[in-house]
Scaffold this active site. Structure first.
Site, short mmCIF file in Angstrom:
data_model
loop_
_atom_site.label_atom_id
_atom_site.label_comp_id
_atom_site.label_asym_id
_atom_site.label_seq_id
_atom_site.Cartn_x
_atom_site.Cartn_y
_atom_site.Cartn_z
N CYS A 113 3.26 -9.98 8.62
CA CYS A 113 2.15 -9.47 8.10
C CYS A 113 1.70 -9.75 6.70
CB CYS A 113 2.11 -8.20 8.49
SG CYS A 113 0.59 -7.27 8.10
N CYS A 134 -12.25 1.26 3.38
CA CYS A 134 -12.74 2.13 4.81
C CYS A 134 -11.78 3.49 4.55
CB CYS A 134 -11.75 1.41 5.99
SG CYS A 134 -12.56 -0.31 6.18
N CYS A 158 0.70 -0.10 9.86
CA CYS A 158 -0.79 -0.33 9.49
C CYS A 158 -1.57 0.60 8.59
CB CYS A 158 -1.61 -0.38 10.77
SG CYS A 158 -1.07 -1.82 12.19
N1 SAH Z 1 -9.36 -5.76 6.06
C1 SAH Z 1 -8.93 -6.60 7.27
C2 SAH Z 1 -7.48 -6.46 7.16
C3 SAH Z 1 -6.84 -5.31 7.24
S1 SAH Z 1 -5.77 -5.42 8.81
C4 SAH Z 1 -9.37 -5.65 8.46
O1 SAH Z 1 -10.10 -4.46 8.08
O2 SAH Z 1 -9.38 -5.94 9.50
C5 SAH Z 1 -5.28 -3.77 8.96
C6 SAH Z 1 -5.63 -2.92 10.25
O3 SAH Z 1 -5.02 -1.75 10.06
C7 SAH Z 1 -6.92 -2.98 10.20
O4 SAH Z 1 -7.54 -2.91 11.62
C8 SAH Z 1 -7.31 -1.39 9.55
O5 SAH Z 1 -8.36 -1.05 10.00
C9 SAH Z 1 -6.15 -0.87 10.29
N2 SAH Z 1 -5.66 0.22 9.42
C10 SAH Z 1 -6.13 0.57 8.17
N3 SAH Z 1 -5.64 1.89 7.70
C11 SAH Z 1 -4.95 2.34 8.97
C12 SAH Z 1 -4.21 3.61 9.09
N4 SAH Z 1 -3.85 4.71 8.19
N5 SAH Z 1 -3.66 3.68 10.34
C13 SAH Z 1 -3.62 2.89 11.42
N6 SAH Z 1 -4.43 1.71 10.98
C14 SAH Z 1 -4.92 1.61 9.79
#
Ligand code: SAH
Length: 372
Positions: A107, A118, A341
């Site tokens: 990753c 977000c 994630c």
């Molecule tokens: N900016 C891109 C890449 C990040 S991917 C995107 O938004 O897709 C990382 C993934 O983990 C994304 O789907 C994101 O929304 C998710 N994510 C972010 N924070 C998280 C959290 N605290 N718990 C679980 N998933 C999360």
């Protein structure tokens, strides 16, 4: 003193072809050097024995192969590994390796921090500093491949790459595409497009450009089935609302029956995890080749959400399955080392003072030709 030599880790095959043409050399040099760098992990030109001596000397004068520095490595009880890498300017980013039975996934981060903010993501809370250079993106794969090596059968341990680390990859479009060209090129990493997945929060115009120039697998961070809720969780939605986003997803998979979009959906207790949410999601995705990945929320210090409980997640998944959508719950991996994630934070020297309100965020992003 700054180094004026070209870092060859910033160049894909087309870039190296141009570089060698400038040196008055034939383009096949590009392929030789790609192999040395990315398959044999050689960074010293004098060891590149199929280049003649004078070329090796000229390369030593005009070029370098310079990588980020590993400053910490953590290993989780479940085999997940996380590296903290120092980039130029003393910023640090994180890269995570997730071993599974049938594959090994790396990753990769694309930015130092993230501007999207977000509401449930640790990276966003760190603020944004800058885009990563190609060398800093592909350098993550280089370092991890070199460290992990091959299995007893001689196969690479890393079989898949996901652009799902820190940052929004499509906001660093050119560098991310150049790095992915290297991932796909047989003279460097030789991964099939099915094994390289880019995840975006939904930068609609860049999704179309990606399909045109480097059509890897696409994942979209959806997280909500209505604009009202998505505006709250993923502020970028105000710029590219759901109908625009879903149309872009349709265009991305159009004309290729092997393709489907993976939708990521973080499970937040009491926020987006009810059966009516699942049904709204089914309606939204109707007719689109789609898979859904449910991600149990991973808490981080200062987060306000709670993870949905296992029974709620199961009920949500079953509702989607009944509606005909392939749905899996992503296993939480590496959370004991904050590698799951949304937990990646690194060390971001924030120059934006990310207290930027969301209105300003929307105004700094490029305008969508589809937005009214
Ligand atoms: N900016 C891109 C890449 C990040 S991917 C995107 O938004 O897709 C990382 C993934 O983990 C994304 O789907 C994101 O929304 C998710 N994510 C972010 N924070 C998280 C959290 N605290 N718990 C679980 N998933 C999360």
């Amino acid at each position: 003193m700054t180094d004026s030599r070209t870092n060859l880790l910033n160049l894909d095959r087309a870039g190296l072809d141009a570089f060698f043409t400038c040196l008055g050399e034939k383009p096949f040099r590009a392929r030789q050097v790609l192999r040395w760098i990315h398959q044999r992990f050689v960074t010293d030109f004098s060891a590149m024995t199929d280049l003649n001596k004078s070329l090796r000397e000229r390369l030593t004068e005009s070029a370098v192969i310079s990588l980020p520095e590993i400053i910490q490595q953590h290993c989780s009880a479940d085999g997940t590994r996380k590296w903290l890498l120092r980039m130029h300017g003393n910023n640090c980013i994180e890269t995570v390796f997730i071993p599974e039975e049938d594959r090994g996934t790396l990753c990769i981060s694309s930015q130092v921090g993230c501007i999207l903010d977000c509401s449930f993501c640790a990276t966003g809370k760190q603020g944004f500093n800058r885009n990563l250079a190609v060398s800093e993106i592909i350098g993550q794969l280089w370092l991890a491949n070199k460290t992990l090596g091959r299995d007893p059968k001689g196969e690479r341990i890393i079989t898949n790459v996901v652009m799902m680390g820190m940052g929004e990859p499509l906001a660093n479009f050119n560098n991310v595409v150049t790095a992915m060209n290297l991932m796909l090129d047989d003279f460097s990493y030789g991964l099939s497009w099915r094994r390289v997945t880019l995840s975006t929060a939904g930068m609609v115009p860049a999704m179309d450009r990606l399909r045109a120039v480097c059509p890897v697998n696409l994942a979209v961070s959806l997280h909500a089935p209505t604009d009202k809720l998505r505006d709250e969780l993923v502020p970028l939605n105000k710029k590219y609302p759901l109908q625009d986003l879903l149309s872009a997803c349709r265009r991305y998979v159009a004309g290729d029956r092997r393709r489907a979009v993976t939708f990521e959906y973080v499970m937040l207790a009491g926020v987006n995890d009810s059966l009516p949410h699942a049904r709204a999601l089914l309606r939204l995705l109707r007719g689109l080749p789609a898979k859904v990945n449910l991600i149990p929320f991973n808490p981080f210090s200062g987060s306000v959400y709670r993870r949905s409980d296992a029974a709620t997640i199961d009920r949500f998944r079953e509702e989607l399955l009944r509606g005909g959508i392939m749905t899996v719950t992503r296993k939480t991996r590496g959370d004991d080392i904050a590698a799951a994630c949304g937990q990646l934070a690194g060390r971001v020297q924030d120059r934006t003072r990310r207290t930027m309100d969301r209105q300003r965020l929307v105004s700094v992003l490029p305008r969508s030709p589809l937005a009214s």
